[in-house]
Design a protein around this motif. Structure first.
Motif, short mmCIF file in Angstrom:
data_model
loop_
_atom_site.label_atom_id
_atom_site.label_comp_id
_atom_site.label_asym_id
_atom_site.label_seq_id
_atom_site.Cartn_x
_atom_site.Cartn_y
_atom_site.Cartn_z
N VAL A 1 0.89 6.77 -7.26
CA VAL A 1 -0.12 7.71 -7.39
C VAL A 1 0.46 8.98 -7.04
O VAL A 1 0.30 9.95 -7.73
CB VAL A 1 -1.16 7.47 -6.28
CG1 VAL A 1 -2.29 8.36 -6.41
CG2 VAL A 1 -1.75 5.96 -6.88
N GLY A 2 1.11 9.27 -5.79
CA GLY A 2 1.54 10.67 -5.67
C GLY A 2 2.58 11.23 -6.67
O GLY A 2 2.51 12.22 -7.13
N TRP B 1 7.44 11.10 -2.23
CA TRP B 1 7.93 10.86 -0.85
C TRP B 1 6.97 11.13 0.07
O TRP B 1 6.81 10.58 1.24
CB TRP B 1 9.26 11.71 -0.65
CG TRP B 1 10.04 11.50 0.34
CD1 TRP B 1 11.04 10.71 0.74
CD2 TRP B 1 9.73 12.21 1.65
NE1 TRP B 1 11.33 10.53 2.04
CE2 TRP B 1 10.60 11.61 2.67
CE3 TRP B 1 8.85 13.11 2.08
CZ2 TRP B 1 10.78 11.94 3.94
CZ3 TRP B 1 9.00 13.52 3.54
CH2 TRP B 1 9.92 12.89 4.48
N CYS B 2 6.17 12.43 -0.04
CA CYS B 2 5.05 12.81 0.98
C CYS B 2 4.04 11.91 1.05
O CYS B 2 3.82 11.39 2.34
CB CYS B 2 4.57 14.24 0.57
SG CYS B 2 5.78 15.63 0.72
N LEU B 3 3.80 10.99 0.16
CA LEU B 3 2.80 10.01 -0.01
C LEU B 3 3.17 8.72 0.89
O LEU B 3 2.44 8.06 1.64
CB LEU B 3 2.04 9.71 -1.24
CG LEU B 3 0.89 10.55 -1.55
CD1 LEU B 3 -0.40 10.05 -0.68
CD2 LEU B 3 0.89 11.85 -1.59
N TRP B 4 4.62 8.43 0.57
CA TRP B 4 5.23 7.33 1.16
C TRP B 4 5.30 7.47 2.74
O TRP B 4 5.15 6.66 3.61
CB TRP B 4 6.48 7.07 0.63
CG TRP B 4 7.39 5.89 1.30
CD1 TRP B 4 7.00 4.57 1.01
CD2 TRP B 4 8.55 6.17 2.36
NE1 TRP B 4 8.18 3.75 1.74
CE2 TRP B 4 8.66 4.74 2.39
CE3 TRP B 4 9.05 6.95 3.03
CZ2 TRP B 4 9.88 4.50 3.29
CZ3 TRP B 4 10.00 6.79 3.65
CH2 TRP B 4 10.38 5.73 3.88
N PRO C 1 0.84 -1.21 -0.04
CA PRO C 1 -0.04 -0.06 -0.04
C PRO C 1 0.91 1.30 0.14
O PRO C 1 0.67 2.23 -0.73
CB PRO C 1 -0.79 -0.09 1.20
CG PRO C 1 -0.96 -1.64 1.46
CD PRO C 1 0.19 -2.19 1.02
N GLY C 2 1.85 1.28 0.77
CA GLY C 2 2.84 2.45 0.76
C GLY C 2 3.48 2.69 -0.53
O GLY C 2 3.27 3.84 -0.88
N GLY C 3 3.77 1.67 -1.19
CA GLY C 3 4.49 1.91 -2.44
C GLY C 3 3.55 2.32 -3.51
O GLY C 3 3.85 3.00 -4.31
#
Length: 281
Positions: free
Chosen positions: A11-12, A115-118, A4-6
């Protein structure tokens, strides 16, 4: 399969590429919009009628065109990074080269958004820091090109930092954010006037005060020392290198805003205290 994080990071990153494409428009047009407004204000102050023949010029109109031949850029020629590669970095009509800066801005923004979304996931914190990063990318290049830090960007960034702190999105208390904004502005304001009284010259612009105030709002007053230390160190190194190469612009001006913005991005990614640890403080 991506975790999910990836997946969120991907997407980000894609969204960041699209925002980066828009930032290229902002970087190019906003200073010109300001110049037009100044010209209209001057004409009005002198009792002159504004030029009626000027076509609308803003962030939406007119359509993007090749600066060499005026070719209107089609949608399929404006896909972030991919269109640049497909066109091999040249206009499809006149074959004039397209600046490498355009895809680099898109890639940089995409990486920062990823990076922010991760880091923060699908949260309001991630959205806030994405906006923070996008504005700093635009301010960096506008100031480098024109030595201007538009109020249209620095003041919303400042208020957004205070609001994000109040909503708990940045991990900074409202008190620290407010005092960070105050200390950020007054510290550079004091340096400006000390330099001016000692030399009779302007050492920096008021936009730098506002940008540093915005960084104080986003990171809190305790982060100001490492941020200004990093910005000053990088700025001095770049300035010396440009002077040795004879690359300084007329008047020997090196804008400080890009280095403040870079310090802000480093602070977002690594944390302000990591700057002090890196230099052994």
């Amino acid at each position: 399969m991506l975790e999910p994080g990836g997946l969120l990071a991907v997407v980000g990153g894609v969204f960041g590429l699209l925002i980066g494409s828009f930032l290229n428009v902002v970087i190019h047009r906003l200073p010109r919009m300001m110049e037009r407004q100044w010209a209209e204000d001057c004409a009005e102050a002198h009792g002159q009628a504004p030029a009626e023949s000027q076509e609308p010029f803003n962030l939406v109109r007119p359509r993007s065109r090749c600066p060499h031949c005026g070719h209107a850029i089609a949608w399929h020629e404006n896909i972030p990074v991919l269109s640049y590669l497909a066109l091999r970095g040249r206009c499809s009509a006149c074959r004039a080269p397209i600046g490498l800066r355009y895809p680099l801005v898109e890639l940089t923004t995409g990486l920062l958004f990823a990076w922010c979304l991760w880091r923060w996931g699908a949260t309001w914190s991630a959205a806030a820091w994405c906006g923070f990063a996008a504005v700093l990318v635009a301010l960096t290049l506008i100031d480098w090109d024109t030595t201007l830090l538009p109020d249209d960007l620095t003041l919303p960034l400042l208020w957004a930092g205070l609001i994000a702190a109040a909503l708990g999105w940045t991990g900074v208390t409202v008190t620290d954010a407010v005092w960070g904004a105050v200390a950020g502005y007054l510290s550079l304001w004091g340096v400006y006037w000390a330099f001016k009284l000692a030399t009779g010259k302007d050492g920096m612009g008021y936009g730098d005060f506002k940008l540093f105030a915005a960084l104080g709002a986003w990171f809190g007053w305790l982060a100001l020392a490492p941020l200004i230390l990093l910005a000053s160190t990088i700025g001095a190194a770049v300035g010396i290198a440009m002077k040795l190469r004879g690359a300084l612009r007329e008047g020997g001006v090196v804008p400080f805003g890009p280095f403040l913005a870079l310090a802000g991005i480093v602070g977002m990614v690594f944390g302000p205290q990591a700057i002090l640890r890196a230099i052994g403080l």
